[in-house]
Design an enzyme around this catalytic site. Structure first.
Site, PDB file in Angstrom:
ATOM      1  N   HIS A   1      37.549  40.656  33.392  1.00 23.61           N
ATOM      2  CA  HIS A   1      37.926  39.327  33.895  1.00 23.61           C
ATOM      3  C   HIS A   1      39.446  39.178  33.971  1.00 23.61           C
ATOM      4  O   HIS A   1      39.975  38.702  34.985  1.00 23.61           O
ATOM      5  CB  HIS A   1      37.335  38.263  32.963  1.00 23.61           C
ATOM      6  CG  HIS A   1      37.688  36.857  33.339  1.00 23.61           C
ATOM      7  ND1 HIS A   1      37.188  36.230  34.458  1.00 23.61           N
ATOM      8  CD2 HIS A   1      38.507  35.948  32.750  1.00 23.61           C
ATOM      9  CE1 HIS A   1      37.668  34.999  34.530  1.00 23.61           C
ATOM     10  NE2 HIS A   1      38.474  34.812  33.504  1.00 23.61           N
TER      11      HIS A   1
ATOM     12  N   GLU B   1      41.664  39.031  37.538  1.00 20.06           N
ATOM     13  CA  GLU B   1      42.485  37.864  37.888  1.00 20.06           C
ATOM     14  C   GLU B   1      43.916  38.271  38.219  1.00 20.06           C
ATOM     15  O   GLU B   1      44.512  37.764  39.180  1.00 20.06           O
ATOM     16  CB  GLU B   1      42.474  36.841  36.742  1.00 20.06           C
ATOM     17  CG  GLU B   1      41.178  36.071  36.597  1.00 20.06           C
ATOM     18  CD  GLU B   1      40.865  35.185  37.795  1.00 20.06           C
ATOM     19  OE1 GLU B   1      41.817  34.778  38.508  1.00 20.06           O
ATOM     20  OE2 GLU B   1      39.683  34.886  38.024  1.00 20.06           O
TER      21      GLU B   1
ATOM     22  N   LYS C   1      43.915  40.055  41.599  1.00 12.51           N
ATOM     23  CA  LYS C   1      43.653  39.093  42.681  1.00 12.51           C
ATOM     24  C   LYS C   1      44.935  38.344  43.048  1.00 12.51           C
ATOM     25  O   LYS C   1      45.248  38.160  44.231  1.00 12.51           O
ATOM     26  CB  LYS C   1      42.563  38.119  42.223  1.00 12.51           C
ATOM     27  CG  LYS C   1      41.937  37.301  43.336  1.00 12.51           C
ATOM     28  CD  LYS C   1      40.719  36.539  42.831  1.00 12.51           C
ATOM     29  CE  LYS C   1      41.085  35.537  41.756  1.00 12.51           C
ATOM     30  NZ  LYS C   1      39.956  34.678  41.378  1.00 12.51           N
ATOM     31  N   ASN C   2      45.699  37.953  42.016  1.00 14.34           N
ATOM     32  CA  ASN C   2      46.973  37.263  42.273  1.00 14.34           C
ATOM     33  C   ASN C   2      47.960  38.175  42.992  1.00 14.34           C
ATOM     34  O   ASN C   2      48.652  37.756  43.925  1.00 14.34           O
ATOM     35  CB  ASN C   2      47.585  36.780  40.952  1.00 14.34           C
ATOM     36  CG  ASN C   2      46.860  35.575  40.387  1.00 14.34           C
ATOM     37  OD1 ASN C   2      46.064  34.943  41.061  1.00 14.34           O
ATOM     38  ND2 ASN C   2      47.140  35.267  39.131  1.00 14.34           N
TER      39      ASN C   2
END
Length: 424
Positions: free
Chosen positions: A293, A297, A300-301
């Site tokens: 997770h 994240e 993805k950023n």
């Protein structure tokens, strides 16, 4: 406390005055390696005492939120979930005297016989109570321990029946709380819109940190107890904890998932490359879903920053680099991109819930997905929640950015696994 009986409100206030008892990752693993039905029962008794205390803390805090945030419909729905779970637990039958005596007789009492669990180290992620909150603690009436070792002797059949019944209750509570993150996020969106504010104030920010840290801990304890009671041993797993988490495998899976999401969202034929530099045999004790997770994240950023800087029709993009380093105390993951960086004036805001440059979605009131499946892009929850997942087990997440060039994210993961839960 409106909407509930005075008797229930008094019980919540009473339980909220007791301190919470922290458990470390290593303690969960040491305890869960070969648990007997008697040992699982003692753990169930611990949860039966501990979970109402943790739930009560959050109900009281939800009820006292400022600026009428405690009256937002989404917040009231979350409070109702916590009240229902609290009520369910305190009304769950206590262990009968016959079972209690049988398990107590089989419990290892002598210090020489007892397998001692490792002690906990203080977790530095403790948030101070806001001044003027009026909260105060009283000593616990009786010592609560996560672990009592019970000899593998034959116990009454009621022991395993009680364990199964308690696990069914925990599963129901876990499902009930699946939509908590997104429901509360929706409440804060409504709150910001009503007050016409772009960012939330420090009081609400600190409340959300405490609330979500507590949620991580509650779900960790519940998930571990449920999994241990399944009696389906998986290689390298103790409950939901992997004793030999292969970092390269988890990171590579996060890379594949993030690139797929990026390509699908921007409809790219040419997706930015992500280079992984990680020792292939690097393993440590962790919860793989938490690690995935956090890495997902961060990637993805970075992917979004790179694509939006160079455009979705660019012939090529500078690669994103993931470097994993192994230290004595920490395993550190660095994610580096050349996505233009973050202005220094905005660095503090990236840790603020609801701070996002994407369009914030509105959720259906019946939305019931958990943290990992929720459409949190646009809620500004990715970085703050990832930092909490890191801090829960004694790690941290930090950003260093060069405006006009790119950003480096440093994810520190404690490999000692002996940090107590950061409870507040």
């Amino acid at each position: 406390m409106s909407g509930i009986s005075k008797e229930l409100a008094n019980k919540i206030a009473h339980f909220a005055r007791f301190p919470q008892t922290g458990v470390s990752l290593r303690q969960m693993v040491e305890f869960g390696q070969n648990p007997s039905q008697g040992t699982l029962l003692r753990a169930a008794q611990f949860l039966h005492d501990e979970l109402p205390i943790r739930l009560a803390h959050r109900v009281v805090e939800l009820d006292s939120l400022p600026d009428n945030l405690n009256q937002m419909q989404s917040v009231l729905r979350v409070k109702r979930m916590y009240i229902d779970s609290f009520n369910e637990l305190i009304n769950f039958p206590k262990v009968s005297e016959r079972i209690r005596d049988a398990v107590k007789a089989a419990t290892v009492q002598a210090s020489a016989e007892r397998r001692h669990l490792p002690g906990n180290q203080p977790n530095l992620t403790h948030y101070d109570q806001p001044k003027g909150s009026g909260a105060h603690w009283i000593p616990s009436i009786q010592h609560r321990s996560y672990h009592y070792e019970v000899k593998p002797t034959e116990l009454p059949v009621e022991v395993s029946e009680y364990n199964r019944s308690f696990v069914k209750t925990l599963e129901k509570i876990k499902r009930r709380h699946d939509p908590v993150v997104t429901t509360l996020a929706q409440g804060v969106v409504e709150y910001k819109q009503r007050l016409k504010r772009n960012i939330i104030d420090n009081h609400v920010q600190h409340f959300l940190d405490r609330f979500y840290l507590s949620r991580i801990g509650i779900r960790m304890l519940i998930g571990q107890q449920i999994e241990l009671n399944q009696h389906q041993k998986h290689k390298d797993y103790v409950g939901i904890i992997c004793t030999n988490t292969r970092v390269a495998d988890v990171v590579q899976e996060a890379i594949d998932n993030a690139r797929y999401i990026c390509g699908d969202y921007y409809m790219l034929m040419n997706i930015p490359d992500i280079e992984l530099h990680c020792p292939k045999d690097l393993e440590f004790m962790y919860v793989p879903s938490h690690l995935h997770h956090m890495i997902f994240e961060l990637l993805k950023n970075s992917l979004r920053a790179v694509v939006e800087l160079y455009g979705d029709e660019a012939d090529s993009y500078p690669p994103i680099k993931v470097v994993v380093a192994e230290g004595n105390e920490d395993i550190t993951v660095k994610v580096s991109d050349e996505g233009g960086g973050i202005p220094r004036s905005a660095m503090e805001q990236v840790w603020t819930y609801m701070y996002t440059t994407a369009q914030t979605p509105m959720l259906d009131p019946e939305f019931d997905k958990s943290d990992f499946k929720a459409p949190l892009a646009g809620f500004g929850y990715g970085l703050p929640l990832s930092r909490l997942y890191a801090r829960y087990f004694g790690g941290d997440l930090k950003l260093i950015s060069m405006e006009g060039y790119g950003t480096d994210a440093y994810l520190h993961l404690s490999r000692l696994s002996d940090n107590e839960e950061p409870l507040a």
